[in-house]
Motif scaffolding. Structure first.
Motif, PDB file in Angstrom:
ATOM      1  N   PRO A  56       0.812  -1.224   0.000  1.00  0.00           N
ATOM      2  CA  PRO A  56       0.000   0.000   0.000  1.00  0.00           C
ATOM      3  C   PRO A  56       0.842   1.270   0.000  1.00  0.00           C
ATOM      4  CG  PRO A  56      -0.832  -1.575   1.619  1.00  0.00           C
ATOM      5  CD  PRO A  56       0.474  -2.116   1.127  1.00  0.00           C
ATOM      6  N   ASP A  57       2.038   1.206   0.562  1.00  0.00           N
ATOM      7  CA  ASP A  57       2.885   2.397   0.622  1.00  0.00           C
ATOM      8  C   ASP A  57       3.487   2.766  -0.732  1.00  0.00           C
ATOM      9  OD1 ASP A  57       2.924   2.922   3.609  1.00  0.00           O
ATOM     10  OD2 ASP A  57       3.567   0.836   3.538  1.00  0.00           O
ATOM     11  N   GLN A  58       3.255   1.935  -1.754  1.00  0.00           N
ATOM     12  CA  GLN A  58       3.721   2.270  -3.100  1.00  0.00           C
ATOM     13  C   GLN A  58       2.638   2.962  -3.930  1.00  0.00           C
ATOM     14  OE1 GLN A  58       5.207  -1.527  -4.652  1.00  0.00           O
ATOM     15  NE2 GLN A  58       7.292  -0.723  -4.506  1.00  0.00           N
ATOM     16  N   LEU A  59       1.474   3.177  -3.348  1.00  0.00           N
ATOM     17  CA  LEU A  59       0.375   3.769  -4.100  1.00  0.00           C
ATOM     18  C   LEU A  59       0.687   5.203  -4.535  1.00  0.00           C
ATOM     19  CD1 LEU A  59      -2.692   2.467  -2.055  1.00  0.00           C
ATOM     20  CD2 LEU A  59      -2.118   1.889  -4.421  1.00  0.00           C
TER      21      LEU A  59
ATOM     22  N   GLY B  90       1.497  -1.037   7.298  1.00  0.00           N
ATOM     23  CA  GLY B  90       1.472   0.381   6.952  1.00  0.00           C
ATOM     24  C   GLY B  90       2.541   1.155   7.701  1.00  0.00           C
ATOM     25  N   LEU B  91       3.362   1.900   6.979  1.00  0.00           N
ATOM     26  CA  LEU B  91       4.522   2.539   7.590  1.00  0.00           C
ATOM     27  C   LEU B  91       4.140   3.696   8.501  1.00  0.00           C
ATOM     28  CD1 LEU B  91       7.048   2.493   4.617  1.00  0.00           C
ATOM     29  CD2 LEU B  91       6.743   0.837   6.456  1.00  0.00           C
ATOM     30  N   LEU B  92       3.126   4.457   8.124  1.00  0.00           N
ATOM     31  CA  LEU B  92       2.714   5.576   8.972  1.00  0.00           C
ATOM     32  C   LEU B  92       2.191   5.067  10.304  1.00  0.00           C
ATOM     33  CD1 LEU B  92       2.220   8.569   9.451  1.00  0.00           C
ATOM     34  CD2 LEU B  92       0.009   8.319   8.295  1.00  0.00           C
ATOM     35  N   GLN B  93       1.330   4.052  10.259  1.00  0.00           N
ATOM     36  CA  GLN B  93       0.811   3.490  11.497  1.00  0.00           C
ATOM     37  C   GLN B  93       1.928   2.884  12.334  1.00  0.00           C
ATOM     38  OE1 GLN B  93      -2.656   0.969  11.161  1.00  0.00           O
ATOM     39  NE2 GLN B  93      -2.060  -0.253  12.939  1.00  0.00           N
ATOM     40  N   ALA B  94       2.870   2.213  11.680  1.00  0.00           N
ATOM     41  CA  ALA B  94       3.988   1.611  12.414  1.00  0.00           C
ATOM     42  C   ALA B  94       4.822   2.679  13.100  1.00  0.00           C
ATOM     43  CB  ALA B  94       4.849   0.785  11.460  1.00  0.00           C
ATOM     44  N   ALA B  95       5.077   3.797  12.405  1.00  0.00           N
ATOM     45  CA  ALA B  95       5.889   4.867  12.993  1.00  0.00           C
ATOM     46  C   ALA B  95       5.205   5.480  14.206  1.00  0.00           C
ATOM     47  CB  ALA B  95       6.167   5.943  11.939  1.00  0.00           C
ATOM     48  N   LEU B  96       3.914   5.779  14.084  1.00  0.00           N
ATOM     49  CA  LEU B  96       3.192   6.362  15.213  1.00  0.00           C
ATOM     50  C   LEU B  96       3.048   5.365  16.353  1.00  0.00           C
ATOM     51  CD1 LEU B  96       0.420   8.386  13.351  1.00  0.00           C
ATOM     52  CD2 LEU B  96       2.503   9.238  14.408  1.00  0.00           C
ATOM     53  N   SER B  97       2.956   4.083  16.026  1.00  0.00           N
ATOM     54  CA  SER B  97       2.874   3.060  17.073  1.00  0.00           C
ATOM     55  C   SER B  97       4.160   3.025  17.889  1.00  0.00           C
ATOM     56  CB  SER B  97       2.605   1.686  16.456  1.00  0.00           C
ATOM     57  OG  SER B  97       1.359   1.656  15.782  1.00  0.00           O
TER      58      SER B  97
END
Length: 517
Positions: free
Chosen positions: A217-220, A306-313
Motif C-alpha cells: 500500500p505504501d507504493q500507491l 502500513g509505515l505511517l501506522q507503524a511509525a506512530l505506534s
C-alpha cells in the motif's frame, strides 16, 4: 558559535532526568530513547526506498542501503549544522513534490470540486465521527486525544527535537521556531491529505493495490506520481526527491541525536578524562555505527505493515512512557526516583504489550472499518506489472492462519494505535505517583528549578499584548506549598537547560571580552 554548537550536543532531556531524579533514571531514559529512535529510523529509511523502486525500478534493498549510507555520511561529517541546513532546503523540495502531484491531479480530474465530491461520496471525508470507543482505529477522539499525547512526546521530550531548540540563540527564538514549524507542519499535512484525496478520486474505480499493480500500500503514492506525471520529464523524479527529503531530514536528526546521547550519557560520565577532540571522534564513530544499525532495522520495518501506522505506534509505545516520566518530574514535586523508575518501566511494559499484541493479532474489520475498494474499471490487458517487487511478508502472515484468537485480541489488542502513547503516559504517571507516595516521596525536598511554575507560561506574552502578558504572570498555575527547608523558594522561573546554556555562553563571552564574570 563554537561554544553553542558544542553545547547543543548535550542530551538536554536526559540531563534533566539526572538533575530531577538521579543518574539511573537518566540512564534508563537514554536506553529507551535509543530503542525508539532506532526502530523509527528504520521505518523512515525503508519508506522512500519503496518510492525509488516504484519510479526507477531500482532494487528495493539497494535503495534502502543507499539511503542509509547517504544520511550517515553527511550526518557523520557535518553534525547538527549539516542537519539544520539540509532541512531548510529539503522542506522546499517536499512542498514542491507534493504540489506537482496535486496540481496535475486537479488538471486531470477537471478541478478540485470533483476530487472533493468523489472523496465525500466515497466515505473518505468523515470529520465528525465522535464514537468514543477506544477500539475504533480512527475517530475524532482517537485523533485529538491520542494525537495530542503522541505529538507532545515528540516535540516536548524527544532529543531529536530538543537539540534544535537548544541550537537557537535565545528562548524567544526557540519559541518562534516552534511557531514557524507549526505552520510548515500544517502545510505538509494539508498537502499529504490533498494528495490522498486526489489519488482516491483518480483510482476510485480501479484500486492499484487490490488489482495487484503494486506490491505494498505504501507504493500507491509513487504509482500515482508516475502515472499522471510520466509525460513530464523530471517531475516523477521530483516526487522521489520529495519523499527522500523527508527521510534525509528525519534520519539525519535521529542519527545526530543518537550520537549525542551516546557521548553525553554513556561515554562522558564514565570516561571523564577524554578530551574534546576524542569526544568529537567518538561522536562521529557513533553516528556511523547507528547509521548501520538503522539500515538493518529497515528489514524489520518491511514486516510491520502500513509505515505511517507503524511509525506512530513506535512513538506511542516508547514515547508515551517517556512523556509520563517527564510529566512526573515536572508536575509532581513529591515523586522520587523510585516512583519514576517503576512508573516508567510499568508504562513501557504495558504499552509494549498492547503494541506487540496488535501486530500479532490485528483488529477485526469491525474495528478498523476498511473502505470499499473497487477494481471494476481496471483494464488488466494494458497494465505492465513487470516492475512490481516482492516485499517481505507481514508479521501477521508469518504467524499463519490464526483460527482461535485469544480473549484479549478483540478488546485489549484491538486498541487504536493512536492511544498507545496515551496508555503509556497515564499508566507511568499513576504508578509513579502511587509508588512515590508509598515510599516517602512527601518527605523529600526538591529544587523548584525543576518544577513547572506559573512563570513558565510566559510564552503567552508572544501572542498577547504587553499589558495582558504582565497579567498572566500573576496566574497561579500550580500552588505547591513551599517547605521551610526549601533552599530555593523563589526559583523555577527559567528552564534549567536554557538557563545553563545562557550562563555558559555569557561566561565565555565575558572572558573573551576581558571582563571577569
Amino acid at each position: 558559535m563554537k561554544e553553542r554548537t558544542r553545547a547543543c550536543r548535550r542530551s538536554v532531556p536526559q540531563r534533566y532526568l539526572e538533575l530531577r531524579f538521579n543518574k539511573y533514571v537518566r540512564l534508563i531514559g537514554t536506553i529507551l530513547f535509543i530503542i525508539q529512535t532506532i526502530l523509527y529510523t528504520g521505518i523512515v529509511i525503508y519508506a522512500p526506498a519503496l518510492a525509488l523502486n516504484q519510479v526507477t525500478k531500482f532494487d528495493l534493498w539497494g535503495a534502502v542501503v543507499a539511503t542509509g549510507v547517504v544520511c550517515t555520511f553527511y550526518c557523520t561529517l557535518g553534525g547538527l549544522k549539516a542537519v539544520v541546513w539540509t532541512d531548510v532546503f529539503q522542506v522546499g523540495i517536499m512542498v514542491a513534490g507534493f504540489s506537482s502531484v496535486i496540481i496535475r491531479a486537479v488538471v486531470v480530474q477537471g478541478g478540485i470540486e470533483p476530487i472533493l465530491n468523489d472523496s465525500y461520496y466515497g466515505g473518505r471525508l468523515n470529520f465528525w465521527d465522535f464514537n468514543p470507543n477506544p477500539l475504533q482505529r480512527h475517530s475524532f477522539w482517537t485523533i485529538v486525544i491520542g494525537g495530542t499525547f503522541t505529538w507532545t512526546g515528540i516535540y516536548g521530550v524527544n532529543q531529536s527535537q530538543v537539540q534544535r531548540y537548544i541550537a537557537c540563540k535565545t528562548r524567544f527564538h526557540a519559541k518562534m521556531s516552534l511557531y514557524v514549524n507549526l505552520v510548515g507542519l500544517w502545510a505538509i499535512l494539508c498537502c499529504a491529505v490533498l494528495s490522498g484525496l486526489a489519488m482516491y478520486s483518480i483510482y476510485k474505480d480501479c484500486d492499484p493495490w487490490t488489482a495487484k499493480f503494486v506490491s505494498a500500500p505504501d507504493q500507491l503514492m509513487p504509482y500515482l506520481s508516475l502515472d499522471i506525471l510520466r509525460d513530464y520529464p523530471g517531475l516523477p523524479g521530483l516526487f522521489v526527491a520529495c519523499a527522500y527529503s523527508g527521510t534525509l531530514s528525519t534520519v539525519s536528526s535521529s542519527i545526530n541525536a543518537l550520537a549525542a546521547v551516546t557521548v553525553e550519557d554513556l561515554v562522558k560520565p564514565y570516561f571523564k578524562s577524554l578530551s574534546e577532540t576524542k569526544l568529537s571522534w567518538i561522536s562521529k564513530g557513533a553516528s556511523f555505527f547507528y547509521g548501520a544499525v538503522c539500515i538493518g532495522m529497515a528489514g524489520l520495518a518491511s514486516m510491520m505493515g502500513g509505515l505511517l501506522q507503524a511509525a506512530l505506534s513506535i512513538f506511542g509505545m516508547v514515547g508515551g512512557p517517556l512523556l509520563g516520566l517527564f510529566s512526573l518530574g515536572i508536575l509532581f514535586p513529591f515523586v522520587n526516583s523510585l516512583g519514576a523508575i517503576v512508573g516508567l518501566l510499568v508504562g513501557f511494559t504495558v504499552s509494549l504489550w498492547v503494541g506487540i499484541g496488535s501486530q500479532i493479532y490485528p483488529p477485526l474489520p469491525i474495528r478498523s472499518l476498511p473502505k470499499h475498494l473497487s477494481i471494476e474499471g481496471c483494464n488488466f490487458s494494458t497494465i505492465d506489472t513487470n516492475w512490481t517487487t516482492t516485499a517481505l511478508p507481514l508479521v501477521t502472515d508469518l504467524m499463519g492462519d490464526v483460527s482461535e484468537r485469544p480473549a484479549l485480541a478483540d478488546d485489549w489488542y484491538s486498541m487504536s494505535y493512536l492511544y498507545f502513547s496515551t496508555i503509556g503516559t497515564i499508566i507511568a504517571v499513576i504508578v509513579g505517583v502511587v509508588v512515590s507516595l508509598l515510599s516517602g516521596g512527601l518527605k523529600q525536598n526538591v529544587n523548584r528549578d525543576y518544577l513547572l511554575t506559573s512563570q513558565d507560561f510566559d510564552y503567552l506574552q508572544v501572542l498577547l499584548p504587553s499589558r495582558w502578558g504582565k497579567e498572566t504572570e500573576k496566574v497561579e498555575v500550580l500552588n505547591w506549598k513551599i517547605r521551610d527547608s526549601d533552599p530555593n523558594p523563589d526559583k523555577g522561573t527559567d528552564n534549567p537547560a536554557f538557563s545553563h546554556m545562557e550562563m555558559y555562553n555569557t561566561e565565555k563571552n565575558e572572558k573573551v571580552n576581558g571582563v571577569n564574570p
